[in-house]
Design an enzyme around this catalytic site. Structure first.
Site, PDB file in Angstrom:
ATOM      1  N   SER A   1       0.498 -29.819  24.876  1.00 19.92           N
ATOM      2  CA  SER A   1       0.087 -28.775  25.830  1.00 19.92           C
ATOM      3  C   SER A   1       0.600 -27.451  25.294  1.00 19.92           C
ATOM      4  O   SER A   1       1.597 -26.900  25.745  1.00 19.92           O
ATOM      5  CB  SER A   1       0.678 -29.053  27.212  1.00 19.92           C
ATOM      6  OG  SER A   1      -0.020 -30.097  27.829  1.00 19.92           O
TER       7      SER A   1
ATOM      8  N   GLY B   1       7.028 -20.485  27.198  1.00 20.92           N
ATOM      9  CA  GLY B   1       8.461 -20.652  27.485  1.00 20.92           C
ATOM     10  C   GLY B   1       9.343 -19.880  26.520  1.00 20.92           C
ATOM     11  O   GLY B   1      10.294 -19.203  26.923  1.00 20.92           O
TER      12      GLY B   1
ATOM     13  N   GLY C   1       0.079 -24.308  25.184  1.00 24.43           N
ATOM     14  CA  GLY C   1       0.398 -23.058  25.887  1.00 24.43           C
ATOM     15  C   GLY C   1       1.782 -23.061  26.515  1.00 24.43           C
ATOM     16  O   GLY C   1       2.411 -22.003  26.663  1.00 24.43           O
ATOM     17  N   ASP C   2       2.272 -24.229  26.872  1.00 23.04           N
ATOM     18  CA  ASP C   2       3.542 -24.305  27.612  1.00 23.04           C
ATOM     19  C   ASP C   2       4.760 -23.840  26.814  1.00 23.04           C
ATOM     20  O   ASP C   2       5.466 -22.921  27.238  1.00 23.04           O
ATOM     21  CB  ASP C   2       3.773 -25.726  28.129  1.00 23.04           C
ATOM     22  CG  ASP C   2       2.925 -26.037  29.342  1.00 23.04           C
ATOM     23  OD1 ASP C   2       1.701 -26.161  29.193  1.00 23.04           O
ATOM     24  OD2 ASP C   2       3.486 -26.154  30.450  1.00 23.04           O
ATOM     25  N   PRO C   3       5.064 -24.508  25.685  1.00 21.78           N
ATOM     26  CA  PRO C   3       6.276 -24.079  24.976  1.00 21.78           C
ATOM     27  C   PRO C   3       6.160 -22.642  24.472  1.00 21.78           C
ATOM     28  O   PRO C   3       7.168 -21.921  24.452  1.00 21.78           O
ATOM     29  CB  PRO C   3       6.401 -25.071  23.819  1.00 21.78           C
ATOM     30  CG  PRO C   3       5.034 -25.646  23.623  1.00 21.78           C
ATOM     31  CD  PRO C   3       4.409 -25.634  24.990  1.00 21.78           C
TER      32      PRO C   3
END
Lengths: 397, 399
Positions: free
Chosen positions: B157, B164, B159-161
């Site tokens: 996924s 973050g 886009g998440d890290p």
């Protein structure tokens, strides 16, 4: 260029030659930091990356440099020359951060290692970005974006099961390392400023990518269950990229989004279907659900499907081309694109910052090679114009 | 919740920040539900390896922000904190009446960061997006894929890290600014915009030539050879790239075919690029009978960039990562002892480590309510009776 932007009293000296280092310092420049990129006399290696304006190779007009060089000052310096090293040591006196990506050990050989730098400035932060980090058995190994992507595990997860593993588009291993280096450097710079703690930060691209393996790594580490075999474009009926009528539609439906999804594809009756009543049943009957999704997607105009799904708040997107990004009403309404004029490349578009801070916004073009030599060496470091001519004659700048 | 926000606070917690993760009985982290264990597992929500990896070094408390008393207590916590990070949907903090105007009114030094997919403005602000949608919305998916094939999702996924990491950096910049201005600020991070900044050169290029870039699999626009080659074993691969003539000559000698370096089809950069299909066949003939490890050793000894495609279990066992101490044991009161990946930021003067296991659900209620907020045991019991806090999550939420 120093001005009243909040980060303007943060000075970064950039000795790096790769994308990771250049992206790290670009982010400081984007938020107002005074970044000086110290280029070899032949120009930063990334100036060689095309495509170029009007498709004519030119050191000032490569897309990569126009992007990653934006907002930085440029000065030339032969860091391998003794005179270059002593000039650099004088620059360090005014610096907060130094970014380098030489093979491990080389910065020490140049007499510019962390111990030498902290003797010049007590609160210095040195950021070293390399493929494998500063130590360990592979520290000296050679790498490119492709091999780094393989070393950190993300490549094994990407691609079709019956084909070779696939590297992600662009230069993602480099960018991930650069983004981590930026965040780590920002934290260390704050710490150095507040607590007077200097820091040598060792960023390994391999570790950056191994740090972002989603649930695959912890599941293996804890459950000894390996579910990491690459699965192509479709993880399940609920998560994947599906062919649509001219284009592709992406689904990322979590259990709580199931009713919205059924509504978005105009199949509200699916919510009552016992085969799909909860996440577990949907997984058990995945093939049947997948057939429904494929069939639905194949009939859909991806742009319309995206708007319909958005209106009912189902997590469905369409695969945006670069042109779609330019045409996106959402991105345009938020002024994501910044037009800047460049003396050699003409009018170009830069993407906006990765986040918005209330007090900073400064689109700026990439500098020409050595554009700030006089400003840096004469106006700020106090050398005379004739001294600068001597340095030029000796090919130090 | 999930990965983006918690990854940001994981990075900060690793560095020593005191991070308090706030969940509630009816709105708890979906990562706790991804246990990989049978549904009847006792306290499964405390045994999710994904949650426990992402939330180490943090405290946890259960507080329902949608209840007036919960909101009030949150404001009291915000009054004594430096940072609030949230990755709810765009409108949630305003619905809770906890927007930046409200938060900054109780603490002018507070830094508040929101990270919705599309940002808080614009016609798509209410669209719901998760990590793989973000890569579809940012151009990355379009750029990824085999030559001539469809756009391809990445393996995670993505886009998440990315959001973050950027969020952690944004917080640090805001802390730098706060030392100068004396006050905090609001940071808005639209996840798709963050990811666009990782393909920025394509935006610039398109603005100059209006050409849509094509997918090129594992190939590069200038380097050849540049690919992923099959090795001996089942689904084993190595990546190899040559940046210049010297590396190509080294590759040829490692392949024990020094003559190839003078073969007119491969003698120079341009010829190699044009004839890379044939070149790939030659390389593959050499790699297919070797293990990826042996092949990488041989190529690296000759000075050629080459690396096995490491699977996740191989990353976990990797000698180099182990020698650098990347994995650290963590001891969790419910989940037990296991190894987890440590901080990716290696700081020489203040090395970071895993000091605390992830919080069990509501583990630090007492610390938060008594020590930080000064509530009495009776008041805490009352909060529990009213459902403002609780000790175990409502399990039906993520079914």
């Amino acid at each position: 260029m120093p001005d009243s932007a909040p980060l303007s009293d943060l000075r970064v000296l950039d000795l790096s030659r790769g994308i990771a280092g250049a992206f790290c310092t670009k982010l400081f420049a984007q938020f107002g930091g005074d970044v000086i990129t110290l280029e070899p006399l032949s120009g930063h290696p990334l100036r060689r990356n095309g495509p170029f304006a009007a498709d004519r190779p030119h050191r000032e007009t490569g897309a990569m440099w126009l992007y990653l060089g934006a907002g930085k000052r440029s000065a030339t310096l032969d860091i391998a020359a003794r005179t270059g090293q002593s000039l650099f040591q004088r620059m360090v006196e005014e610096a907060n951060l130094i970014v380098e990506d030489y093979p491990p050990g080389m910065i020490d050989e140049l007499g510019l290692g962390f111990d030498a730098l902290r003797r010049i400035v007590r609160r210095i932060v040195l950021v070293s970005v390399t493929p494998f980090g500063q130590d360990g058995p592979c520290a000296g190994w050679k790498a490119t974006n492709l091999t780094s992507f393989a070393s950190g595990g993300q490549m094994s997860l990407t691609g079709d099961p019956d084909r070779e593993p696939l590297v992600a588009g662009g230069q993602q291993a480099e960018y991930q390392a650069g983004l981590q280096a930026f965040a780590a450097a920002a934290v260390a710079a704050f710490n150095a400023d507040a607590l007077e703690v200097p820091q040598h930060i060792d960023i390994s691209a391999q570790e950056c990518m191994a740090s972002a393996l989603e649930l695959y790594l912890p599941w293996w580490a804890y459950l000894k269950r390996d579910i990491s075999k690459r699965r192509g474009n479709v993880l399940s009926a609920m998560v994947g990229v599906f062919p649509a009528k001219e284009g592709h539609i992406g689904l990322h439906i979590m259990p709580r989004n199931w009713p919205r999804f059924a509504k978005a594809i105009s199949r509200p009756e699916l919510v009552e279907d016992v085969r799909f009543k909860d996440a577990r049943s949907r997984l058990q009957n995945n093939d049947e659900l997948e057939a429904i999704v494929y069939e639905w997607a194949s009939r859909e105009d991806p742009r319309e499907a995206y708007q319909t799904a958005g209106a009912v708040r189902a997590p469905i997107a369409f695969v945006h081309t670069i042109q779609d990004l330019f045409e996106s009403e959402q991105l345009r309404s938020r002024d994501v694109y910044q037009r800047v004029a460049h003396p050699e490349a003409g009018e170009i578009t830069l993407p906006g910052p990765p986040f918005r801070m209330s007090e900073v916004e400064r689109p700026a073009r990439a500098s020409l090679l050595g554009e700030h030599n006089e400003e840096l060496y004469c106006d700020e470091m106090g050398l005379s114009r004739r001294d600068l001519a001597r340095l030029r004659a000796a090919r130090v700048v | 919740m999930a990965w983006a926000g918690p990854y940001a606070t994981r990075l900060l917690a690793d560095m020593g920040a005191e991070v308090i993760k706030i969940e509630s009985v009816d709105n708890w982290d979906v990562l706790r539900a991804l246990t990989g264990q049978p549904p009847e597992t006792e306290r499964g929500w405390d045994k999710s390896p994904y949650f426990n990896q992402t939330n180490r070094n943090k405290y946890g408390c259960s507080l329902d922000l949608s209840k007036p008393d919960g909101r009030e207590l949150f404001l009291r916590l915000a009054a004594q904190s430096d940072i609030v990070i949230e990755n709810f949907r765009a409108e949630v903090m305003d619905i809770l009446n906890l927007g930046y105007d409200v938060l900054s009114a109780v603490n002018d030094r507070l830094i508040v960061l929101s990270m919705p997919g599309h940002g808080k403005t614009g016609p798509e602000r209410d669209f719901v997006t998760y990590g793989t949608n973000v890569e579809q919305l940012s151009g990355l998916c379009h750029l990824t894929g085999y030559e001539g094939g469809p756009p391809h999702k990445t393996g995670i996924s993505y886009g998440d890290p990315i959001a973050g990491i950027a969020a952690a950096g944004a917080i640090a910049l805001a802390l730098w600014v706060r030392r100068r201005t004396g006050h905090g600020q609001y940071i808005e991070l639209a996840q798709r915009e963050t990811l666009i900044s990782l393909i920025g050169e394509y935006i610039v290029a398109f603005s100059m030539n209006q050409r849509e870039p094509s997918r090129q699999g594992n190939r590069d626009s200038s380097m050849a050879p540049h690919g992923c080659y099959r090795c001996s074993g089942d689904d084993e691969w190595i990546t190899i790239a040559c940046e210049n003539d010297a590396q190509f000559a080294a590759l040829c000698s490692a392949l024990e075919q020094p003559g190839i370096a003078h073969d007119p089809r491969f003698a120079d950069v341009v010829s190699r690029y044009r004839n890379q299909d044939e070149l790939d066949e030659t390389i593959c003939a050499w790699t297919k009978d070797r293990t990826k490890e042996d092949a990488a050793e041989a190529l690296q000894s000759a000075g050629v960039p080459a690396m096995p495609v490491l699977g996740v279990p191989e990353v976990f066992a990797d000698e180099h990562l182990r020698a650098r101490g990347f994995f650290e044991p963590v001891s969790h009161p419910i989940a037990g002892v296991w190894d987890v990946d440590g901080p990716p930021w290696r700081m020489s003067e203040s090395p970071a480590h895993i000091r605390l296991p992830a919080p069990t659900f509501a583990e630090h209620n007492r610390y938060v309510f008594r020590e930080l907020l000064g509530l009495s045991d009776e008041e805490i019991a009352e909060l529990q009776a009213e459902g403002v806090t609780g000790t175990s999550p409502n399990r039906t939420v993520h079914d």
